[in-house]
Motif scaffolding. Structure first.
Motif, mmCIF file in Angstrom:
data_model
loop_
_atom_site.group_PDB
_atom_site.id
_atom_site.type_symbol
_atom_site.label_atom_id
_atom_site.label_comp_id
_atom_site.label_asym_id
_atom_site.label_seq_id
_atom_site.Cartn_x
_atom_site.Cartn_y
_atom_site.Cartn_z
ATOM 1 N N GLU A 34 30.922 71.427 8.455
ATOM 2 C CA GLU A 34 30.208 70.192 8.759
ATOM 3 C C GLU A 34 29.309 69.777 7.606
ATOM 4 O OE1 GLU A 34 28.441 67.348 11.748
ATOM 5 O OE2 GLU A 34 30.201 68.617 11.809
ATOM 6 N N LEU A 35 29.420 68.530 7.197
ATOM 7 C CA LEU A 35 28.433 67.908 6.330
ATOM 8 C C LEU A 35 27.760 66.856 7.184
ATOM 9 C CD1 LEU A 35 26.971 67.192 3.708
ATOM 10 C CD2 LEU A 35 28.849 65.611 3.220
ATOM 11 N N GLY A 36 26.463 67.012 7.406
ATOM 12 C CA GLY A 36 25.722 66.068 8.230
ATOM 13 C C GLY A 36 24.722 65.284 7.409
ATOM 14 N N LEU A 37 24.656 63.994 7.668
ATOM 15 C CA LEU A 37 23.681 63.128 7.017
ATOM 16 C C LEU A 37 22.687 62.655 8.069
ATOM 17 C CD1 LEU A 37 26.167 60.902 4.965
ATOM 18 C CD2 LEU A 37 25.004 62.998 4.211
ATOM 19 N N PHE A 77 30.649 64.654 8.880
ATOM 20 C CA PHE A 77 31.962 64.746 8.247
ATOM 21 C C PHE A 77 32.515 66.145 8.462
ATOM 22 C CE2 PHE A 77 29.788 61.510 5.804
ATOM 23 C CZ PHE A 77 30.776 60.580 5.505
ATOM 24 N N ASN A 78 33.822 66.244 8.711
ATOM 25 C CA ASN A 78 34.500 67.530 8.735
ATOM 26 C C ASN A 78 35.100 67.729 7.349
ATOM 27 O OD1 ASN A 78 36.492 69.551 8.869
ATOM 28 N ND2 ASN A 78 36.754 69.215 11.053
ATOM 29 N N THR A 105 27.222 74.467 8.822
ATOM 30 C CA THR A 105 26.817 73.083 8.581
ATOM 31 C C THR A 105 25.812 73.008 7.449
ATOM 32 O OG1 THR A 105 27.061 72.550 10.932
ATOM 33 C CG2 THR A 105 25.730 71.043 9.627
ATOM 34 N N VAL A 106 25.960 72.004 6.622
ATOM 35 C CA VAL A 106 24.920 71.648 5.661
ATOM 36 C C VAL A 106 24.517 70.224 5.992
ATOM 37 C CG1 VAL A 106 24.362 71.218 3.247
ATOM 38 C CG2 VAL A 106 25.769 73.185 3.865
ATOM 39 N N GLY A 107 23.215 70.019 6.138
ATOM 40 C CA GLY A 107 22.711 68.690 6.449
ATOM 41 C C GLY A 107 21.861 68.159 5.314
ATOM 42 N N TYR A 108 22.050 66.896 4.995
ATOM 43 C CA TYR A 108 21.251 66.232 3.969
ATOM 44 C C TYR A 108 20.433 65.123 4.621
ATOM 45 C CZ TYR A 108 24.305 68.294 0.397
ATOM 46 O OH TYR A 108 25.006 69.164 -0.403
ATOM 47 N N LYS A 109 19.164 65.078 4.290
ATOM 48 C CA LYS A 109 18.314 63.959 4.690
ATOM 49 C C LYS A 109 18.456 62.901 3.611
ATOM 50 C CE LYS A 109 15.033 67.012 6.920
ATOM 51 N NZ LYS A 109 13.665 67.542 6.853
ATOM 52 N N VAL A 110 18.753 61.686 4.016
ATOM 53 C CA VAL A 110 19.007 60.614 3.051
ATOM 54 C C VAL A 110 18.137 59.399 3.357
ATOM 55 C CG1 VAL A 110 21.379 61.390 2.612
ATOM 56 C CG2 VAL A 110 20.945 59.737 4.424
#
Length: 97
Positions: A49-52, A43-44, A10-15
């Protein structure tokens, strides 16, 4: 190393604006999020995983807004081994699923 990495998970971005980021990534990736809540949008992307995550505070440095999660058999063992290899601990490991 006793613990083998199983791959990036997973890579998560803080937005700063979760809704705007969700709309942008939906267009950019060509897929809708599979998980859409006020605290997290996931998102898959080809099995990853891309997490926002919402974060109203601006990042003080560019890398403050992203985090990567690696799959390992045992997070505590992997953490201990990486510390022995010279990594600097920033926080204790945690199971994020």
């Amino acid at each position: 190393m006793k613990t083998t990495f199983q791959g990036l998970r997973t890579v998560g971005y803080k937005v700063p604006d979760l809704e705007a980021a969700k709309q942008w990534y939906t267009k950019a990736l060509g897929v809708a999020p599979y998980f859409d809540q006020p605290f997290y949008v996931g998102f898959n992307v080809a099995g990853y995983e891309l997490g926002l995550q919402p974060d109203g505070m601006p990042a003080t440095v560019k890398t403050d807004n992203a985090v990567a999660y690696w799959g390992v058999a045992n997070a505590a063992d992997a953490f201990d081994e990486l510390i022995k290899l010279g990594a600097a601990p920033l926080e204790q490991p945690m199971d994020v699923g």
